[in-house]
Scaffold this active site. Structure first.
Site, PDB file in Angstrom:
ATOM      1  N   CYS A  89       0.849  -1.191   0.000  1.00 54.49           N
ATOM      2  CA  CYS A  89       0.000   0.000   0.000  1.00 54.49           C
ATOM      3  C   CYS A  89       0.880   1.236   0.000  1.00 54.49           C
ATOM      4  O   CYS A  89       1.707   1.422   0.880  1.00 54.49           O
ATOM      5  CB  CYS A  89      -0.911   0.018   1.232  1.00 54.49           C
ATOM      6  SG  CYS A  89      -1.884   1.530   1.386  1.00 54.49           S
ATOM      7  N   ARG A 178      -6.966 -12.826  11.068  1.00 53.50           N
ATOM      8  CA  ARG A 178      -6.137 -12.103  10.097  1.00 53.50           C
ATOM      9  C   ARG A 178      -7.061 -11.401   9.093  1.00 53.50           C
ATOM     10  O   ARG A 178      -7.246 -11.861   7.958  1.00 53.50           O
ATOM     11  CB  ARG A 178      -5.191 -13.068   9.382  1.00 53.50           C
ATOM     12  CG  ARG A 178      -4.117 -12.373   8.533  1.00 53.50           C
ATOM     13  CD  ARG A 178      -3.178 -13.385   7.904  1.00 53.50           C
ATOM     14  NE  ARG A 178      -2.084 -12.741   7.196  1.00 53.50           N
ATOM     15  CZ  ARG A 178      -0.964 -12.322   7.755  1.00 53.50           C
ATOM     16  NH1 ARG A 178      -0.788 -12.471   9.056  1.00 53.50           N
ATOM     17  NH2 ARG A 178      -0.019 -11.743   7.046  1.00 53.50           N
ATOM     18  N   ARG A 180      -8.082  -9.255   6.292  1.00 58.75           N
ATOM     19  CA  ARG A 180      -7.435  -8.662   5.128  1.00 58.75           C
ATOM     20  C   ARG A 180      -8.501  -8.238   4.132  1.00 58.75           C
ATOM     21  O   ARG A 180      -9.578  -8.836   4.053  1.00 58.75           O
ATOM     22  CB  ARG A 180      -6.473  -9.650   4.461  1.00 58.75           C
ATOM     23  CG  ARG A 180      -5.209  -9.934   5.272  1.00 58.75           C
ATOM     24  CD  ARG A 180      -4.363  -8.677   5.429  1.00 58.75           C
ATOM     25  NE  ARG A 180      -3.093  -8.917   6.077  1.00 58.75           N
ATOM     26  CZ  ARG A 180      -2.881  -8.834   7.394  1.00 58.75           C
ATOM     27  NH1 ARG A 180      -3.904  -8.546   8.208  1.00 58.75           N
ATOM     28  NH2 ARG A 180      -1.696  -9.018   7.909  1.00 58.75           N
TER      29      ARG A 180
END
Length: 473
Positions: A89, A178, A180
């Protein structure tokens, strides 16, 4: 020459150690191009996914995607049907004068866009941290979506946020929180992509098929201690054992004297003073979160000063612990002991969680401590937490490099679930060989990433008596 029986071809960008590769191979695809700039991660990828193949099946291996995507020339990437990328990113320009492809220029996302623009694979699958779709990155998100639509990909403006712990073991789930963001697009041409914008997210964040996330057990991804080479290097040190033992004694004393576990807010032993001893002016000057913790610790001390006094007298060595080890955060619900929890030795203190699902692996060595084993998670076990198969190997590289690579990796089960769901939803606009191959693949992408106990538990839970289910006429 080995016969190529793959139903589709794919490119794996910012490939890491091969999380996308694992699930796309499972789907029946063949990798024709892989790009990874980190040398050690690339070696791990090649060891596990490329070297075992017949030479005729080896993909093109790139070390710097920027060199393969010139601004004013053809991209040096072979044709493919699926492009997968766990891209970094980066902030985009906020000039206010450009949008989409032009504004993405100068970022690594632009290099992905150049490949999509020239090769137009049927599906694009991107993965990033959850913050990419957060309020601080609204501009970046808008640029990504606008760029994909300009190129001709139908995508949702709403992010698909998902975590592997929401999946049952049989569907590729693993006990790791997690979250995402996954961005999935189908190539339909610019005209349709710019008009077909009312697209729901591919998946919704939440448990799948009624799976109860509290049924996870961290033991399901662990190896037998007897099978771990150099087991001693993962064992807790004498100092670490002492820290846990002393704090665990407080857990036991609280239960014996009060019938309760420790509270959930951070316990700062150095801040245990009567509430009347707090200076209101000093509290006012502190950030609110910190002043609230100090007040809660003072009240905890007032409520349990007799237990705390006796505990401290029994452990005079506690005062010599490092400052961060004189802090504890209990998030382990009704666990009977610290030695029954999963712990993390953090700069902010020791954190204890119930031994169900683990926090997200990160690219640093704050490795989970499995209390019942009195040791840290090994790199091999951490790889299984990401859904990689038991045969996955890091070779002889340093553990620090392995932990970093895993922390930067893609959760195989989560990626498989969102990809397969997307293919099913878009089957009328995708090559039928791709659709058939993906939808005919077995439910779990890495059947041995969790133990058989996990599947047995899932089966047992799913076959509970009818009284546990809502009754219908």
């Amino acid at each position: 020459m080995a016969k190529d029986s793959a139903a589709f071809k794919y490119a794996d960008l910012f490939a890491g150690i091969g999380g996308f590769h694992a699930m796309l191979d499972h789907a029946g695809g063949r990798c024709v191009y892989v790009s990874e700039i980190d040398r050690e991660a690339r070696q791990t990828y090649l060891r596990n996914w490329v070297e075992p193949l017949h030479p005729s099946q080896h993909p093109v291996v790139n070390t710097d995607i920027t060199m393969a995507t010139p601004e004013d020339g053809p991209v040096d990437v072979p044709p493919h049907d699926v492009l997968a990328a766990g891209f970094p990113c980066q902030p985009f320009s906020k000039s206010g004068h450009q949008r989409g492809m032009d504004e993405a220029r100068g970022t690594l996302f632009w290099n992905i866009a150049r490949i999509l623009e020239e090769r137009t694979p049927a599906v694009v699958l991107l993965e990033n941290v959850r913050n990419i779709a957060g309020p601080r990155h609204t501009h970046e998100w808008d640029v990504i979506i606008e760029t994909l639509r300009e190129i001709g990909y139908r995508v949702s403006s709403t992010p698909s946020v998902f975590s592997p712990h929401f999946l049952p073991p049989s569907l590729g789930g693993t006990p790791q929180v997690r979250d995402r963001v996954f961005i999935l697009g189908t190539y339909v041409g610019r005209e349709r992509a710019m008009s077909e914008t009312d697209v729901p997210p591919t998946v919704v964040r939440g448990p799948v098929d009624g799976w109860n996330v509290h049924d996870w057990d961290a033991d399901w991804i662990l190896d037998d201690d007897s099978a771990i080479a150099d087991l001693s290097q993962y064992r807790l040190t004498a100092d670490e054992t002492a820290w846990v033992n002393v704090w665990d004694d407080l857990v036991q004393r609280m239960w014996s004297a009060r019938g309760v576990r420790l509270p959930g807010f951070p316990l700062w032993a150095d801040a245990w003073i009567p509430e009347r001893g707090l200076d209101p002016f000093e509290l006012e000057a502190l950030p609110r979160w910190k002043s609230q913790i100090l007040i809660k610790n003072a009240r905890f001390y007032d409520d349990h000063r007799d237990v705390i006094r006796d505990w401290k007298r029994a452990h005079p060595n506690f005062a010599s612990f490092p400052e961060s080890r004189r802090k504890l955060e209990w998030q382990a619900q009704d666990s009977a002991s610290l030695w029954e929890t999963v712990m993390h030795f953090r700069p902010s203190g020791i954190r204890a969680k119930a031994p169900t699902y683990l926090p997200a692996l990160v690219a640093i060595t704050q490795t989970s401590v499995i209390g019942s084993r009195r040791r840290r998670l090994t790199p091999h076990e951490a790889a299984r937490l990401q859904g990689l198969p038991r045969h996955f190997s890091f070779g002889n590289q340093l553990d620090s490099a392995s932990y970093k690579q895993i922390g930067n990796g893609v959760a195989v089960g989560a990626a498989w679930y969102v990809f397969r769901t997307h293919v099913a939803q878009n089957c009328n606009d995708l090559p039928q060989s791709l659709v058939r191959s993906v939808l005919r693949a077995s439910d779990g992408p890495s059947a041995d990433s969790v133990s058989l106990d996990a599947l047995a538990t899932e089966f047992a839970v799913s076959n509970l008596p009818a009284l546990h289910m809502p009754q219908t006429a």
